[in-house]
Design an enzyme around this catalytic site. Structure first.
Site, short mmCIF file in Angstrom:
data_model
loop_
_atom_site.label_atom_id
_atom_site.label_comp_id
_atom_site.label_asym_id
_atom_site.label_seq_id
_atom_site.Cartn_x
_atom_site.Cartn_y
_atom_site.Cartn_z
N THR A 1 40.57 43.12 34.68
CA THR A 1 40.57 42.48 36.15
C THR A 1 41.99 42.36 36.30
O THR A 1 42.32 42.66 37.51
CB THR A 1 39.57 41.26 36.28
OG1 THR A 1 38.56 41.55 35.78
CG2 THR A 1 39.70 40.81 37.75
N TRP B 1 44.92 43.64 35.34
CA TRP B 1 45.80 44.87 35.40
C TRP B 1 45.17 45.43 36.57
O TRP B 1 45.96 46.04 37.19
CB TRP B 1 45.28 45.30 34.13
CG TRP B 1 46.09 46.73 33.96
CD1 TRP B 1 47.48 46.96 34.29
CD2 TRP B 1 45.79 47.95 33.09
NE1 TRP B 1 47.75 48.28 33.92
CE2 TRP B 1 46.82 48.76 33.42
CE3 TRP B 1 44.73 48.32 32.73
CZ2 TRP B 1 46.80 50.34 32.81
CZ3 TRP B 1 44.55 49.55 32.10
CH2 TRP B 1 45.62 50.55 32.02
N HIS C 1 33.84 38.86 41.11
CA HIS C 1 33.33 38.82 39.95
C HIS C 1 31.81 39.08 40.35
O HIS C 1 30.87 39.02 39.15
CB HIS C 1 33.60 37.60 38.91
CG HIS C 1 34.92 37.95 38.18
ND1 HIS C 1 35.35 38.80 37.78
CD2 HIS C 1 35.86 36.78 38.11
CE1 HIS C 1 36.65 38.69 37.18
NE2 HIS C 1 36.79 37.38 37.56
N ARG D 1 34.74 47.22 30.72
CA ARG D 1 34.93 47.04 29.45
C ARG D 1 33.93 47.06 28.21
O ARG D 1 32.77 46.55 28.33
CB ARG D 1 35.94 45.94 29.16
CG ARG D 1 36.91 46.04 28.16
CD ARG D 1 37.71 44.99 28.22
NE ARG D 1 38.66 44.73 26.90
CZ ARG D 1 39.66 43.82 26.65
NH1 ARG D 1 39.35 42.61 27.59
NH2 ARG D 1 40.66 43.69 25.78
#
Length: 346
Positions: free
Chosen positions: A102, A104, A161, A183
């Site tokens: 997140t 990045w 989120h 991820r």
């Protein structure tokens, strides 16, 4: 655009209107301690929240809301956001499950969108954490600070989120693009466990084995992670113009391609001249893990939350340093079962 620089003494300067001396109004987010206690929550939310299934094994009290576990103190903000949030046509939404790349992605999206406004040597990311430049929308509602979001100039980059099904209908029906990053679940768990156990106020023992079992049950903040990922993945297949679905591992392997795709999707494609002059590579380098981690702002923080816990290793496969082979097999089997027939693999 100037070469990347880590001159943190610079002030934020607008490239597009330098004569106006425009300063960024971005600011540090309120500390987590500002989240109201359940006793202080608006009664219309409190009454419902207290009836929801409860989970207390995680360091924060959680409640199950619309199929997902949410931190109890964040839940009033989620409910308020569902009711009241009004996106602007130019907004870009950066969505993810926690600890999925997140930070990045926020840095990259913000830098791409505002590359004609800020020079690298006086960029907001030199003085603010990426989560300040791209605020977590439901968190500002939870801290009763939602008016701050209205002060941000367009185009805004806003983070969340929230699972797709709990996003406000106003976002779903708008033309605002949503960029989602996922991820490998084993690395998500390891990163999330490290982050939580670094909270200064959290003194209780929370062994990794306990976190592992809770994670496998799907009882983590914003979880189950598989349902979270699947909602965005399936929606991206049906509405590719609405959601860009990215994998952290693929972005790490080829960040140049990822940044090019991201820029096109959000409506800020690079020109041939920018590509020829190496701007894409400059942005990748400027937003790289090592550059951001080494900044003073990301070594410190406010209140009980230090910005450095947003930057740990940023590597693929760190789960191998924490899980036994049996644990890895168990989590892999659960992941395969949950993603069965979706076409999504890690």
């Amino acid at each position: 655009m100037a070469d990347p620089s880590l001159n943190t003494n610079s002030t934020f300067t607008s490239n597009s209107n330098p004569e106006e001396g425009e300063e960024s109004i971005l600011r540090s987010r309120p500390p987590f301690k500002d989240l109201p206690k359940i006793e202080e929550v608006d009664s219309k939310y409190k009454e419902l929240i207290l009836t929801l299934p409860k989970e207390v094994r995680w360091p924060f009290v959680m409640r199950k809301y619309k199929g997902f576990w949410q931190t109890e103190k964040i839940l009033p903000g989620i409910m308020a956001m569902e009711e009241a949030f009004k996106p602007r046509p130019s907004d870009v939404i950066v969505a993810s499950y926690m600890k999925s790349g997140t930070t990045w992605l926020k840095a990259l999206t913000f830098t791409i969108m505002h590359r004609n406004k800020y020079v690298f040597s006086s960029h907001p990311l030199l003085k603010l954490n990426p989560h300040d430049c791209v605020p977590i929308t439901e968190y500002h509602y939870a801290t009763r600070d939602e008016q701050y979001l209205e002060t941000l100039p367009s185009p805004r980059v806003l983070g969340t989120h929230l699972p797709y099904s709990i996003l406000p209908e106003s976002i779903k029906t708008s033309k605002c693009p949503i960029v989602y990053i996922c991820r490998e679940p084993k690395d998500v768990l390891v990163s999330l466990w490290h982050m939580v156990t670094r909270f200064e106020w959290f003194k209780k023992s929370f062994p990794f084995t306990q976190a592992f079992e809770i994670f496998c049950e799907g009882r983590m903040p914003y979880g189950p992670v598989w349902d979270h990922v699947l909602e965005y993945y399936m929606k991206s297949l049906h509405s590719p113009e609405k959601i860009l679905f990215l994998k952290y591992e693929e972005m790490m392997k080829d960040p140049i391609d990822g940044v090019m795709r991201l820029a096109i999707f959000i409506g800020f494609p690079f020109s041939e001249e920018e590509i020829k002059n190496g701007l894409v590579e400059e942005i990748v380098e400027f937003c790289s893990f090592n550059k951001l981690k080494d900044l003073d702002v990301n070594k410190n923080g406010i209140g009980h939350v230090k910005n450095d816990f947003f930057f740990r290793k940023a590597v693929v496969g760190d789960w191998q340093n924490h899980m036994t082979p049996e644990m890895a097999i168990k989590l892999d089997d659960i992941t395969k079962e949950k993603l069965h027939h979706s076409g999504l693999i890690f």
